[in-house]
Design a protein around this motif. Structure first.
Motif, PDB file in Angstrom:
ATOM      1  N   ASP A  83       0.857  -1.096   0.041  1.00 22.86           N
ATOM      2  CA  ASP A  83       0.025  -0.122  -0.043  1.00 22.86           C
ATOM      3  C   ASP A  83       0.863   1.177  -0.084  1.00 22.86           C
ATOM      4  N   TYR A  84       2.092   0.904  -0.240  1.00 21.24           N
ATOM      5  CA  TYR A  84       3.120   2.290  -0.685  1.00 21.24           C
ATOM      6  C   TYR A  84       3.414   2.956   0.830  1.00 21.24           C
ATOM      7  N   ALA A  85       2.560   3.174   1.688  1.00 23.32           N
ATOM      8  CA  ALA A  85       2.832   3.725   2.999  1.00 23.32           C
ATOM      9  C   ALA A  85       3.661   5.204   2.955  1.00 23.32           C
ATOM     10  N   LEU A  86       3.121   6.024   1.781  1.00 25.49           N
ATOM     11  CA  LEU A  86       3.805   7.272   1.726  1.00 25.49           C
ATOM     12  C   LEU A  86       3.435   8.433   2.463  1.00 25.49           C
ATOM     13  N   TYR A  87       3.892   9.335   3.043  1.00 26.68           N
ATOM     14  CA  TYR A  87       3.166  10.535   3.589  1.00 26.68           C
ATOM     15  C   TYR A  87       2.568  11.360   2.742  1.00 26.68           C
ATOM     16  N   PRO A  88       1.450  11.525   2.687  1.00 31.79           N
ATOM     17  CA  PRO A  88       0.536  12.507   1.680  1.00 31.79           C
ATOM     18  C   PRO A  88       0.947  13.724   1.586  1.00 31.79           C
ATOM     19  N   HIS A  89       1.302  14.402   2.599  1.00 32.80           N
ATOM     20  CA  HIS A  89       1.901  15.719   2.832  1.00 32.80           C
ATOM     21  C   HIS A  89       2.969  16.305   2.262  1.00 32.80           C
ATOM     22  N   LYS A  90       4.033  15.102   2.040  1.00 35.65           N
ATOM     23  CA  LYS A  90       5.383  15.142   1.784  1.00 35.65           C
ATOM     24  C   LYS A  90       5.539  15.330   0.298  1.00 35.65           C
ATOM     25  N   THR A  91       6.472  15.782  -0.200  1.00 32.91           N
ATOM     26  CA  THR A  91       6.899  15.501  -1.756  1.00 32.91           C
ATOM     27  C   THR A  91       7.682  14.208  -1.983  1.00 32.91           C
ATOM     28  N   ALA A  93      10.598  13.605  -2.792  1.00 31.18           N
ATOM     29  CA  ALA A  93      11.807  13.778  -2.443  1.00 31.18           C
ATOM     30  C   ALA A  93      11.896  13.700  -0.851  1.00 31.18           C
ATOM     31  N   GLU A  94      10.946  14.474  -0.229  1.00 35.79           N
ATOM     32  CA  GLU A  94      10.767  14.145   1.132  1.00 35.79           C
ATOM     33  C   GLU A  94      10.583  13.006   1.668  1.00 35.79           C
ATOM     34  N   ASN A  95       9.624  12.180   1.137  1.00 30.71           N
ATOM     35  CA  ASN A  95       9.016  10.843   1.367  1.00 30.71           C
ATOM     36  C   ASN A  95      10.403   9.890   1.018  1.00 30.71           C
ATOM     37  N   MET A  96      11.267  10.332   0.000  1.00 31.14           N
ATOM     38  CA  MET A  96      12.440   9.261  -0.012  1.00 31.14           C
ATOM     39  C   MET A  96      13.699   9.513   0.981  1.00 31.14           C
ATOM     40  N   LEU A 134       0.484  11.258  -8.271  1.00 33.39           N
ATOM     41  CA  LEU A 134       1.195  10.122  -9.065  1.00 33.39           C
ATOM     42  C   LEU A 134       0.122   9.061  -9.343  1.00 33.39           C
ATOM     43  N   SER A 135       0.569   8.304 -10.198  1.00 32.82           N
ATOM     44  CA  SER A 135      -0.116   7.116 -10.441  1.00 32.82           C
ATOM     45  C   SER A 135       0.396   6.004  -9.512  1.00 32.82           C
ATOM     46  N   GLY A 136      -0.466   4.774  -9.569  1.00 31.06           N
ATOM     47  CA  GLY A 136      -0.106   3.723  -8.822  1.00 31.06           C
ATOM     48  C   GLY A 136       1.263   3.150  -8.915  1.00 31.06           C
ATOM     49  N   GLY A 137       1.781   2.971 -10.248  1.00 30.07           N
ATOM     50  CA  GLY A 137       3.095   2.670 -10.347  1.00 30.07           C
ATOM     51  C   GLY A 137       4.158   3.694 -10.055  1.00 30.07           C
ATOM     52  N   GLN A 138       3.928   5.064 -10.178  1.00 29.81           N
ATOM     53  CA  GLN A 138       4.654   6.004  -9.803  1.00 29.81           C
ATOM     54  C   GLN A 138       5.026   5.905  -8.321  1.00 29.81           C
ATOM     55  N   ARG A 139       3.791   5.579  -7.532  1.00 26.36           N
ATOM     56  CA  ARG A 139       4.001   5.563  -6.032  1.00 26.36           C
ATOM     57  C   ARG A 139       4.670   4.552  -5.699  1.00 26.36           C
ATOM     58  N   GLN A 140       4.598   3.198  -6.453  1.00 18.48           N
ATOM     59  CA  GLN A 140       5.221   2.088  -5.776  1.00 18.48           C
ATOM     60  C   GLN A 140       6.876   2.244  -6.023  1.00 18.48           C
ATOM     61  N   ARG A 141       7.213   3.073  -7.459  1.00 15.76           N
ATOM     62  CA  ARG A 141       8.488   3.479  -7.605  1.00 15.76           C
ATOM     63  C   ARG A 141       9.139   4.344  -6.465  1.00 15.76           C
ATOM     64  N   VAL A 142       8.295   5.262  -5.748  1.00 14.18           N
ATOM     65  CA  VAL A 142       8.653   5.999  -4.623  1.00 14.18           C
ATOM     66  C   VAL A 142       9.135   5.200  -3.674  1.00 14.18           C
ATOM     67  N   ALA A 143       8.184   4.197  -3.178  1.00 15.98           N
ATOM     68  CA  ALA A 143       8.372   3.326  -2.238  1.00 15.98           C
ATOM     69  C   ALA A 143       9.695   2.597  -2.360  1.00 15.98           C
ATOM     70  N   MET A 144       9.923   1.986  -3.538  1.00 13.97           N
ATOM     71  CA  MET A 144      11.215   1.406  -3.821  1.00 13.97           C
ATOM     72  C   MET A 144      12.413   2.379  -3.421  1.00 13.97           C
ATOM     73  N   GLY A 145      12.296   3.719  -3.898  1.00 14.28           N
ATOM     74  CA  GLY A 145      13.349   4.594  -3.947  1.00 14.28           C
ATOM     75  C   GLY A 145      13.600   4.776  -2.427  1.00 14.28           C
TER      76      GLY A 145
END
Length: 354
Positions: A83-91, A93-96, A134-145
Motif C-alpha cells: 500500500d506504498y505507505a507514503l506521507y501524503p503531505h510530503k513531496t 523527495a521528502e518521502n524518499m 502520482l499514478s499507482g506505478g509511480q507511487r510504488q517506484r517512490v516506495a522502492m526509492g
C-alpha cells in the motif's frame, strides 16, 4: 549486503500455528520469493524477519547476527509494502529522504542518495510532486526509492504489485528485476502470484499451510514439482491432473484412453497414480509417442494460442494449442503427448514418484 537464515522458525497465535518450524538459508545477494495461497504463512514470515511480528520459536539471522530481539530499525533492512505507505503531505523527495533525515544523514549526502535513486527508477522528474499527484506505478517506484536510499543489507517486499493493474505490474516487476541486477542486494519477496515468482526469483520457496512444500530454482519447481500442490500452483494455466492405473508399460485412464510411461519410476501392476501434464506439453502432432482421443468441451482463442478444455476419465484438462488449431465444442480430436513430459504422483500422498 548480508545472508538471511531462518532456523526452525515458528509463529503461533494462541493454539493456531501459522508458521511451522521452517528452515531456509538465503545467500548474500540472492533474490528469494516466498509464494503460496492466502494463509500459508508467507507474509507472517516476512514480518518476523522485519521485526514487525514476534517469533514464537526459532531463530532469525541477518548476516552473522541473531536479530530475534532487535527492533526493526536496528536490523538494517528496508521494507516495501503493497500500500506504498507514503506521507501524503510530503513531496516525493521528502518521502524518499525522510528516513535519512531521522538517522542524521547530512543534507548533501541525503540529497545525492535521493537523486541517484530517483534517476535509477526513472522518477527524477517527479521529486517535487506529492503522492496524490502520482499514478499507482509511480507511487510504488517512490516506495522502492525510499528503500534504496537506506542502503540496507536486505530488502523485504510484501506483495508490492498487488494494487497495480496488469500493465503496471509488468513494468514495475521489470524495475524490481533491474534493481536487483544493479544493486546486488539480498531480497526476500512475498507474493501470491506465481508469474511474479517465476520471473523474479533466483529461488522460489513454495509454502503450504505454514510448511515449506518445495524450494528450488524456477526451472526446478516448474519441471520437477515435488507434489501435485506445487505442480498445480506453478504454471499458468495450471498443470493438468488425471487419475490412472499402471498396466504394464501403460497408464490407463477411466475412459479407456492410455499413455505409455517412460522407464523410471517403478510402479506396481494396478497401482493408482495421478498423471500430471502441463497444458503447453500437449501437441497437435501424433508422433510424440501416442495420442488421446478426446472431445472438446470449451475452446478459448487467445490470439497467440488456443486453450482447449476436454475431459479425460473423470478429470477436466486444458491443452494449450497453436492459434491455427481449429476445433469446436462437441467435436472429437486427437491430442499428442510426449511421454517424457508426463509427471507421476502417488495417488494417496500426492507426492512426486521419483
Amino acid at each position: 549486503m548480508a545472508s538471511v537464515s531462518l532456523r526452525k522458525l515458528d509463529k503461533s497465535y494462541g493454539a493456531v500455528q501459522i508458521v511451522k518450524g521452517i528452515d531456509l538459508e538465503i545467500a548474500d545477494g540472492e533474490l528469494v520469493v516466498l509464494v503460496g495461497p492466502s494463509g500459508c504463512g508467507k507474509s507472517t514470515t516476512l514480518r518476523m524477519v522485519a521485526g514487525l511480528e514476534s517469533v514464537t520459536d526459532g531463530e532469525i539471522r541477518i548476516g552473522t547476527k541473531v536479530v530475534n530481539a532487535l527492533p526493526p530499525r536496528e536490523r538494517d533492512i528496508a521494507m516495501v509494502f503493497q500500500d506504498y505507505a507514503l506521507y501524503p503531505h510530503k513531496t516525493v523527495a521528502e518521502n524518499m529522504g525522510f528516513s535519512l533525515k531521522v538517522r542524521g544523514v547530512g543534507a548533501a549526502d541525503a540529497q545525492k542518495r535521493v537523486q541517484d535513486a530517483a534517476q535509477m527508477l526513472g522518477i527524477a522528474h517527479l521529486l517535487d510532486r506529492r503522492p496524490g499527484q502520482l499514478s499507482g506505478g509511480q507511487r510504488q517506484r517512490v516506495a522502492m526509492g525510499r528503500a534504496i536510499v537506506r542502503r540496507p543489507q536486505v530488502f523485504l517486499f510484501d506483495e508490492p504489485l498487488s494494487n497495480l493493474d496488469a500493465k503496471l505490474r509488468g513494468e514495475v516487476r521489470t524495475e524490481i528485476k533491474r534493481l536487483h541486477q544493479t544493486l546486488g542486494t539480498t531480497i526476500l519477496y512475498v507474493t501470491h502470484d506465481q508469474v511474479e515468482a517465476m520471473t523474479l526469483a533466483d529461488r522460489i520457496v513454495i509454502l503450504r499451510g505454514g510448511d515449506i512444500e518445495q524450494v528450488g530454482t524456477p526451472d526446478e519447481v516448474y519441471n520437477r514439482p515435488a507434489s501435485t500442490f506445487v505442480g498445480g500452483f506453478i504454471g499458468s494455466p495450471a498443470m493438468n491432473f488425471a487419475k490412472a492405473r499402471a498396466e504394464g508399460d501403460r497408464l490407463v485412464f477411466a475412459d479407456g484412453n492410455w499413455l505409455p510411461r517412460v522407464a523410471g519410476p517403478a510402479l506396481v501392476e494396478g497401482q493408482a497414480v495421478i498423471v500430471g501434464i502441463r497444458p503447453e506439453h500437449f501437441q497437435v502432432a501424433a508422433d510424440l509417442g501416442t495420442t488421446l482421443d478426446v472431445t472438446a468441451q470449451v475452446v478459448e482463442p487467445l490470439g497467440s494460442d488456443t486453450l482447449v478444455h476436454f475431459a479425460l476419465g473423470e478429470a477436466m484438462l486444458t491443452a494449450r494449442m497453436p492459434p491455427s488449431f481449429r476445433v469446436v465444442p462437441g467435436h472429437k480430436f486427437h491430442v499428442g503427448v510426449d511421454p517424457a513430459q508426463i509427471h507421476l504422483f502417488d495417488a494417496a500422498s500426492e507426492k512426486a514418484i521419483s
